[in-house]
Design a protein around this motif. Sequence first.
Motif, PDB file in Angstrom:
ATOM      1  N   GLY A 115       0.783  -1.168  -0.061  1.00 23.39           N
ATOM      2  CA  GLY A 115       0.045   0.087  -0.114  1.00 23.39           C
ATOM      3  C   GLY A 115       0.961   1.211  -0.056  1.00 23.39           C
ATOM      4  N   LEU A 116       2.137   1.134  -0.115  1.00 18.17           N
ATOM      5  CA  LEU A 116       3.249   2.274  -0.185  1.00 18.17           C
ATOM      6  C   LEU A 116       3.611   2.212  -1.614  1.00 18.17           C
ATOM      7  CD1 LEU A 116       5.435   1.450   2.999  1.00 18.17           C
ATOM      8  CD2 LEU A 116       3.194   3.119   2.825  1.00 18.17           C
ATOM      9  N   GLY A 117       4.024   3.823  -1.861  1.00 21.48           N
ATOM     10  CA  GLY A 117       4.361   3.937  -3.306  1.00 21.48           C
ATOM     11  C   GLY A 117       5.817   3.897  -3.544  1.00 21.48           C
ATOM     12  N   THR A 118       6.628   3.949  -2.735  1.00 21.23           N
ATOM     13  CA  THR A 118       8.180   3.793  -2.872  1.00 21.23           C
ATOM     14  C   THR A 118       8.880   2.701  -3.073  1.00 21.23           C
ATOM     15  OG1 THR A 118       8.638   3.883  -0.670  1.00 21.23           O
ATOM     16  CG2 THR A 118       7.998   6.195  -1.339  1.00 21.23           C
ATOM     17  N   ALA A 119       9.665   2.874  -3.987  1.00 22.53           N
ATOM     18  CA  ALA A 119      10.611   1.695  -4.298  1.00 22.53           C
ATOM     19  C   ALA A 119      11.144   0.884  -2.990  1.00 22.53           C
ATOM     20  CB  ALA A 119      11.591   1.766  -5.264  1.00 22.53           C
ATOM     21  N   ARG A 120      11.835   1.778  -2.165  1.00 22.06           N
ATOM     22  CA  ARG A 120      12.635   1.628  -0.811  1.00 22.06           C
ATOM     23  C   ARG A 120      11.456   0.632  -0.199  1.00 22.06           C
ATOM     24  NH1 ARG A 120      17.187   3.803   0.732  1.00 22.06           N
ATOM     25  NH2 ARG A 120      16.959   5.647  -0.497  1.00 22.06           N
ATOM     26  N   ALA A 121      10.410   0.953   0.210  1.00 20.22           N
ATOM     27  CA  ALA A 121       9.709   0.279   1.042  1.00 20.22           C
ATOM     28  C   ALA A 121       9.477  -1.103   0.615  1.00 20.22           C
ATOM     29  CB  ALA A 121       8.011   0.791   0.891  1.00 20.22           C
ATOM     30  N   TRP A 122       9.665  -1.718  -0.825  1.00 21.04           N
ATOM     31  CA  TRP A 122       9.487  -2.996  -1.098  1.00 21.04           C
ATOM     32  C   TRP A 122      10.718  -3.811  -0.808  1.00 21.04           C
ATOM     33  CZ3 TRP A 122       5.164  -5.115  -2.840  1.00 21.04           C
ATOM     34  CH2 TRP A 122       4.046  -4.112  -3.300  1.00 21.04           C
ATOM     35  N   LEU A 123      12.051  -3.207  -0.461  1.00 20.44           N
ATOM     36  CA  LEU A 123      13.104  -4.038  -0.218  1.00 20.44           C
ATOM     37  C   LEU A 123      12.913  -5.137   0.916  1.00 20.44           C
ATOM     38  CD1 LEU A 123      15.548  -1.028  -0.451  1.00 20.44           C
ATOM     39  CD2 LEU A 123      15.231  -3.022  -2.045  1.00 20.44           C
ATOM     40  N   ASP A 124      12.153  -4.655   2.054  1.00 20.02           N
ATOM     41  CA  ASP A 124      11.758  -5.660   3.051  1.00 20.02           C
ATOM     42  C   ASP A 124      10.499  -6.525   2.800  1.00 20.02           C
ATOM     43  OD1 ASP A 124      14.065  -5.036   4.557  1.00 20.02           O
ATOM     44  OD2 ASP A 124      12.864  -3.169   5.258  1.00 20.02           O
ATOM     45  N   PHE A 125      10.175  -6.492   1.608  1.00 15.79           N
ATOM     46  CA  PHE A 125       8.588  -7.372   1.262  1.00 15.79           C
ATOM     47  C   PHE A 125       9.057  -8.649   0.525  1.00 15.79           C
ATOM     48  CE2 PHE A 125       5.195  -8.453  -1.432  1.00 15.79           C
ATOM     49  CZ  PHE A 125       3.915  -8.150  -0.652  1.00 15.79           C
ATOM     50  N   GLY A 126       8.250  -9.456   1.136  1.00 11.05           N
ATOM     51  CA  GLY A 126       8.569 -11.000   0.449  1.00 11.05           C
ATOM     52  C   GLY A 126       9.937 -11.473   1.037  1.00 11.05           C
ATOM     53  N   THR A 127      10.137 -12.512   0.204  1.00  9.06           N
ATOM     54  CA  THR A 127      11.522 -13.476   0.263  1.00  9.06           C
ATOM     55  C   THR A 127      12.511 -13.181  -0.790  1.00  9.06           C
ATOM     56  OG1 THR A 127      10.075 -14.976   1.197  1.00  9.06           O
ATOM     57  CG2 THR A 127      12.119 -15.643   0.578  1.00  9.06           C
ATOM     58  N   PRO A 128      13.628 -12.694  -0.317  1.00  5.54           N
ATOM     59  CA  PRO A 128      14.724 -12.201  -1.277  1.00  5.54           C
ATOM     60  C   PRO A 128      14.963 -13.596  -1.920  1.00  5.54           C
ATOM     61  CG  PRO A 128      15.229 -11.368   0.651  1.00  5.54           C
ATOM     62  CD  PRO A 128      14.358 -12.282   1.080  1.00  5.54           C
ATOM     63  N   LEU A 129      15.332 -13.456  -3.266  1.00  7.95           N
ATOM     64  CA  LEU A 129      15.795 -14.265  -4.015  1.00  7.95           C
ATOM     65  C   LEU A 129      17.302 -14.326  -4.813  1.00  7.95           C
ATOM     66  CD1 LEU A 129      12.618 -14.860  -6.371  1.00  7.95           C
ATOM     67  CD2 LEU A 129      13.135 -16.231  -4.454  1.00  7.95           C
ATOM     68  N   LEU A 130      17.994 -15.303  -4.769  1.00  3.80           N
ATOM     69  CA  LEU A 130      19.203 -15.267  -5.128  1.00  3.80           C
ATOM     70  C   LEU A 130      19.365 -14.757  -6.747  1.00  3.80           C
ATOM     71  CD1 LEU A 130      22.480 -15.513  -4.858  1.00  3.80           C
ATOM     72  CD2 LEU A 130      22.343 -17.994  -5.239  1.00  3.80           C
ATOM     73  N   HIS A 131      18.318 -15.551  -7.556  1.00  2.09           N
ATOM     74  CA  HIS A 131      18.272 -15.301  -8.858  1.00  2.09           C
ATOM     75  C   HIS A 131      16.819 -14.865  -9.145  1.00  2.09           C
ATOM     76  CE1 HIS A 131      22.235 -16.746  -9.908  1.00  2.09           C
ATOM     77  NE2 HIS A 131      22.027 -17.876  -8.959  1.00  2.09           N
ATOM     78  N   PRO A 132      16.404 -13.971 -10.174  1.00  2.81           N
ATOM     79  CA  PRO A 132      15.126 -13.702 -10.013  1.00  2.81           C
ATOM     80  C   PRO A 132      14.287 -14.524 -10.713  1.00  2.81           C
ATOM     81  CG  PRO A 132      16.466 -12.271 -11.464  1.00  2.81           C
ATOM     82  CD  PRO A 132      17.498 -13.021 -10.839  1.00  2.81           C
ATOM     83  N   THR A 133      13.115 -14.869 -10.705  1.00  2.00           N
ATOM     84  CA  THR A 133      12.398 -15.619 -11.576  1.00  2.00           C
ATOM     85  C   THR A 133      10.939 -14.885 -11.977  1.00  2.00           C
ATOM     86  OG1 THR A 133      10.943 -17.909 -11.326  1.00  2.00           O
ATOM     87  CG2 THR A 133      10.998 -16.370  -9.349  1.00  2.00           C
ATOM     88  N   TYR A 134      10.598 -15.429 -13.110  1.00  5.76           N
ATOM     89  CA  TYR A 134       9.438 -14.873 -13.884  1.00  5.76           C
ATOM     90  C   TYR A 134       8.144 -14.303 -12.783  1.00  5.76           C
ATOM     91  CZ  TYR A 134       5.573 -14.391 -17.215  1.00  5.76           C
ATOM     92  OH  TYR A 134       4.677 -13.283 -18.070  1.00  5.76           O
ATOM     93  N   GLY A 135       7.968 -13.172 -13.123  1.00  8.12           N
ATOM     94  CA  GLY A 135       6.977 -12.575 -12.045  1.00  8.12           C
ATOM     95  C   GLY A 135       7.207 -11.930 -10.902  1.00  8.12           C
ATOM     96  N   CYS A 136       8.521 -12.169 -10.140  1.00 12.00           N
ATOM     97  CA  CYS A 136       8.918 -11.666  -8.944  1.00 12.00           C
ATOM     98  C   CYS A 136       8.858 -10.266  -8.884  1.00 12.00           C
ATOM     99  CB  CYS A 136      10.239 -12.528  -8.398  1.00 12.00           C
ATOM    100  SG  CYS A 136      11.759 -11.724  -9.402  1.00 12.00           S
ATOM    101  N   ILE A 137       8.750  -9.666  -7.948  1.00 15.24           N
ATOM    102  CA  ILE A 137       8.727  -8.090  -7.463  1.00 15.24           C
ATOM    103  C   ILE A 137      10.321  -7.821  -7.691  1.00 15.24           C
ATOM    104  CG2 ILE A 137       8.434  -6.150  -5.966  1.00 15.24           C
ATOM    105  CD1 ILE A 137       5.831  -7.889  -5.218  1.00 15.24           C
ATOM    106  N   THR A 138      10.657  -6.685  -8.496  1.00 14.72           N
ATOM    107  CA  THR A 138      11.981  -6.591  -8.629  1.00 14.72           C
ATOM    108  C   THR A 138      12.118  -4.853  -8.254  1.00 14.72           C
ATOM    109  OG1 THR A 138      12.250  -8.016 -10.558  1.00 14.72           O
ATOM    110  CG2 THR A 138      13.791  -6.259 -10.171  1.00 14.72           C
TER     111      THR A 138
END
Length: 79
Positions: free
Chosen positions: A14-37
């Motif tokens: 519900g926040l609009g800043t990119a920085r806010a998403w850094l702690d959202f979800g589970t970090p991935l070593l390699h991106p996978t289709y559809g993941c939030i970047t």
Amino acid sequence: VNWCLAQAGCPRLGLGTARAWLDFGTPLLHPTYGCITVIRPSSSTGSTTGHVAFFLEKNGAFLKLLGGNQGDKVCEMLA
């Protein structure tokens, strides 16, 4: 990203800043289709907060992302 997750009935920030998403979800070593970047701020684009988009594919040294607020539209971009 928030709008898309809301439409899918998924958890979201519900926040609009990119920085806010850094702690959202589970970090991935390699991106996978559809993941939030999360993309860092770039002086070349005038961004001070970065950008959030969905990962589509790796294209050489770049990532192809699907996001909004890119030239006033939703589109694919290389980052």
